[in-house]
Each structure stands twice: as C-alpha cells, then as structure tokens.
Motif scaffolding. Structure first.
Motif, PDB file in Angstrom:
ATOM      1  N   ILE A  26       0.836  -1.206   0.000  1.00  0.00           N
ATOM      2  CA  ILE A  26       0.000   0.000   0.000  1.00  0.00           C
ATOM      3  C   ILE A  26       0.866   1.250   0.000  1.00  0.00           C
ATOM      4  N   ARG A  27       1.974   1.197   0.735  1.00  0.00           N
ATOM      5  CA  ARG A  27       2.889   2.344   0.770  1.00  0.00           C
ATOM      6  C   ARG A  27       3.456   2.626  -0.614  1.00  0.00           C
ATOM      7  N   GLY A  28       3.921   1.577  -1.300  1.00  0.00           N
ATOM      8  CA  GLY A  28       4.446   1.762  -2.649  1.00  0.00           C
ATOM      9  C   GLY A  28       3.389   2.241  -3.621  1.00  0.00           C
ATOM     10  N   LEU A  29       2.162   1.704  -3.477  1.00  0.00           N
ATOM     11  CA  LEU A  29       1.062   2.108  -4.356  1.00  0.00           C
ATOM     12  C   LEU A  29       0.703   3.570  -4.147  1.00  0.00           C
ATOM     13  N   ASN A  30       0.706   4.025  -2.898  1.00  0.00           N
ATOM     14  CA  ASN A  30       0.390   5.426  -2.613  1.00  0.00           C
ATOM     15  C   ASN A  30       1.416   6.361  -3.242  1.00  0.00           C
ATOM     16  N   ILE A  31       2.700   5.989  -3.141  1.00  0.00           N
ATOM     17  CA  ILE A  31       3.748   6.810  -3.748  1.00  0.00           C
ATOM     18  C   ILE A  31       3.531   6.915  -5.254  1.00  0.00           C
ATOM     19  N   TRP A  32       3.155   5.796  -5.871  1.00  0.00           N
ATOM     20  CA  TRP A  32       2.997   5.777  -7.326  1.00  0.00           C
ATOM     21  C   TRP A  32       1.814   6.613  -7.782  1.00  0.00           C
ATOM     22  N   TRP A  33       0.633   6.367  -7.185  1.00  0.00           N
ATOM     23  CA  TRP A  33      -0.556   7.009  -7.758  1.00  0.00           C
ATOM     24  C   TRP A  33      -0.778   8.424  -7.237  1.00  0.00           C
ATOM     25  N   GLU A  34      -0.078   8.799  -6.158  1.00  0.00           N
ATOM     26  CA  GLU A  34      -0.201  10.168  -5.675  1.00  0.00           C
ATOM     27  C   GLU A  34       0.835  11.112  -6.292  1.00  0.00           C
ATOM     28  N   VAL A  35       2.049  10.609  -6.538  1.00  0.00           N
ATOM     29  CA  VAL A  35       3.137  11.485  -6.965  1.00  0.00           C
ATOM     30  C   VAL A  35       3.758  11.047  -8.296  1.00  0.00           C
ATOM     31  N   VAL A  36       4.192   9.786  -8.384  1.00  0.00           N
ATOM     32  CA  VAL A  36       4.964   9.344  -9.542  1.00  0.00           C
ATOM     33  C   VAL A  36       4.157   9.449 -10.829  1.00  0.00           C
ATOM     34  N   PHE A  37       2.963   8.876 -10.852  1.00  0.00           N
ATOM     35  CA  PHE A  37       2.155   8.878 -12.084  1.00  0.00           C
ATOM     36  C   PHE A  37       1.796  10.289 -12.540  1.00  0.00           C
TER      37      PHE A  37
END
Length: 403
Positions: free
Chosen positions: A33-44
């Motif tokens: 969930i931590r990795g997913l949050n980083i991806w869809w909140e900032v990276v993408f």
C-alpha cells in the motif's frame, strides 16, 4: 550447466519470496500500500505529462529539430547525436526513468545506434528537482538550503558521467567512421527546420492516432513503473523482516569503520541501495554530522537504487540496448556526486547558510518552499489524475479493439 544453475537459483528465490509473503502477510500488505500510494499520488501524475510530451515531440519531429541544433555540442562532449540533448534535458527535469524511455524511443526510431543509446541511457536518468528539493531537503531534512547542494552535486556528477561514457566502446573503427562524418561547426535553423519537417511527414498516422498512442504508451510505461515500485517496496520490507538486510548491513558497517563513519548508517545504506526513498529517509534520521549524511544521500541518488534500475532494465529490454553500461555508470555517478559533495559542502551550504542568516530576509526562505507546495499539490490531486488517465487509456484501447 550454467543455465541449469540459473534456473534453480531463480526458482529458489521466487519460492523464498512466496514463503515470506505467506509468513508476513500484514507487513507485506502495508509495504504494498505504501508503494502504491507513492505511485498514484506522486509518480504517475508528475511523470505522465513528460512522457506524453516526449512522445508527441518525437512524432512531430521537434526532437529532430533539437538534434540538428545541438549536434555541434552533444557530439564533441558526449559522443552522441544532437537528439540526445532532448533526453538529457527531459531526464533532468522529470527524473528517472524518463531518460531511459526517451533513449528507447530514439533507438526504435533509428535515430541512435546501439552504442549511442547505451551512452545516452547512462547519463540521462537523474533524480527530479521535485524529489531533491521537496521530498529530501524539506521533507526529510527540514532544511531548504541542503537542496541546492544535493542538486548541484547530482546534476554536475551526471554530466561527468556523460563525459566519461563518451569513450565507451570507442573502437578504432568507430573513430574512423566518426572522422568521416561532417559534424557542423555551427547551428543552422533552416537545416533544423527541414529535418523536423521531414520527420513529421514521414509519420503517416493521423493526429488523433498520434495523441492516442502517446497516452497509451505513456500509461503502459507508468503502470510498469508502478509495479516495480510496489514490488521493491515489498521486497525491501521482507528482507528486513527475515534478517537478510541486517546481515548485509553488518558487512557494510565494517567498511564504514575504515572511513571512520558511524556504523548506524549500515542499515540505511542497504535500504537505499534497494529503494531510494526509504534509504534517504533512514539516513536523515541518524544522529550524525550533516556532511556525512549529504555524502551518503548523494551516492544513493547517483546509484538510483535497484528499484529504479529494474525499471530502466524493463524499459530498454524492448531494444538491443544493454544494461551493463548503465549499471556501471550508476556506480560512477554515485562516486562523482559524493566526491563533489565533500568539496562543495562549504561554498554551497555553510557559506550560504551564514550569508542568509545575516543578510537575506525571511521571505527568501519562504520562496524556496515552492517545491514543497508543488509536491503537496500533486499529492492532493494526483489520485484523480491517475484514475482519469488510466480510464482514458482503457477507453482508447477498447475503441481500437472493437474496430
């Protein structure tokens, strides 16, 4: 025999990961969930505009225009065509793995040879200013002025890597070929425009298809990037839980003693070698001098971490670009950036801190928080952008499928 050993090794590693996931389900879910949050909140949301823009600029021939203009600079300095300047600028502005994405597209377009693409990938995958100034400087160290030091060391070190990699596979045969090439001594806007025009008319796709392909290709790449972020977030957590990270950290601690560095950095360094964000955050929490922390952070930023390296390896796997030169360049970048941090720490941080303390008003500090404001804004609206873009790409794919 070697293939049999490799098969057994991969099977055992995968089985160990599966067993660890079953043994630590709660921790694995939390890390995922931590990795997913980083991806869809900032990276993408932060990378998508750059990816789409890069695809459009290549399709419309603007990259050819830039290539002709920068050929007299890029060829002598980095031994790559002028189009490599586009990958270099975009890579520095948006962060990894944009440089690998652009180098791969240029290789697919036959605008780079295999060796030139490998040289370009080696020095165009840098960290973004947003990550350095907002996440690291303000978010982890709570020090606005540290961002300038880290950014200068990171980007200058990256240019040094490019200068070194210009000699990569520079055989005598290649040297003779390049001597025959007539590299223009000065830029020509007319020649650049004609090159752009020829590139545009050679692409026979209609405008709607070009836009659709740009969105689809960008979303596909970023979904793959998100998968690697989640995967390495989980793997890093599992290695810590089973004690593997601690064992390697003990070996690193012995090496740190040689350089008179606190052994408390052992575990954070290992974490940073796998995943940059976790490692840098852990280093910022160690009670030691800021110079040592800055040196280690610079090395980790230059090394990119195995998570980013896996993303780059996946992107370039579609072409004949080899991964080994990129990996060597990452080690080189880490050493260059950390060495520059030692020499520039006083002029770019200590002297600037003293100057700001006595001569610069408080408003100056507030202006530097713009990077943190940008990061906060992206994180707040990022999930909506991610969902809308993914739905849009699915709609485009569905319409093409039914046709």
């Amino acid at each position: 025999m070697a293939q049999i050993i490799k098969t057994i090794l991969f099977s055992v590693l995968t089985l160990c990961i599966a067993i660890s996931l079953v043994k630590f389900p709660d921790q694995s879910l939390e890390a995922s969930i931590r990795g997913l949050n980083i991806w869809w909140e900032v990276v993408f949301p932060s990378l998508l505009p750059f990816f789409i823009t890069a695809e459009l600029l290549i399709s419309f021939g603007v990259v050819r225009f830039i290539g002709v203009l920068f050929e007299p600079i890029m060829r002598p300095l980095f031994n790559v065509p002028g189009v490599g300047s586009f990958g270099m600028f975009m890579g520095m502005a948006s962060g990894y793995p944009t440089g690998a994405k652009i180098a791969t597209r240029l290789r697919e377009e036959k605008q780079l040879t295999r060796v030139e693409a490998e040289r370009l990938v080696s020095f165009t995958n840098a960290s973004s200013p947003l990550f350095i100034f907002a996440a690291i400087s303000v978010g982890f160290f709570h020090d606005n002025k540290l961002g300038a030091l880290l950014a200068v060391c990171h980007y200058v070190g990256n240019l040094f890597v490019g200068l070194c990699m210009r000699f990569y596979r520079r055989s005598e045969y290649e040297w003779k070929i390049e001597k025959k090439k007539k590299t223009p001594s000065k830029t020509s806007l007319r020649r650049a425009f004609y090159a752009m025009h020829r590139a545009r008319i050679s692409d026979e796709r209609p405008l709607g298809e070009i836009l659709g392909d740009a969105v689809i290709h960008s979303v596909k790449t970023l979904v793959m990037v998100g998968g690697f972020i989640v995967l390495f977030s989980v793997l890093t957590k599992l290695m810590f839980l089973i004690g593997f990270t601690s064992v390697i950290a003990e070996l690193v601690e012995q090496l740190l003693l040689v350089f008179s560095i606190s052994t408390e950095f052992g575990l954070p360094i290992i974490s940073g070698l796998f995943e940059i964000t976790i490692g840098v955050q852990s280093i910022s929490g160690v009670n030691d001098t800021l110079l040592v922390q800055a040196i280690l952070v610079s090395f980790i930023l230059g090394f990119n971490g195995f998570s980013v390296q896996a993303q780059v390896a996946s992107i370039i796997s579609k072409t004949d670009i080899r991964f080994a030169p990129y990996f060597f360049a990452r080690i080189l970048h880490g050493f260059f950036a950390s060495t520059l941090t030692i020499f520039l720490y006083k002029p770019l941080y200590l002297d600037r801190q003293a100057f700001d303390m006595y001569d610069v008003p408080v408003v100056h500090t507030t202006s530097e928080n713009i990077w943190m404001d940008i990061l906060t804004t992206i994180a707040s609206i990022g999930p909506f952008i991610t969902i809308i873009c993914i739905i849009t790409s699915f709609v485009l794919l569905y319409r093409r499928f039914i046709k």
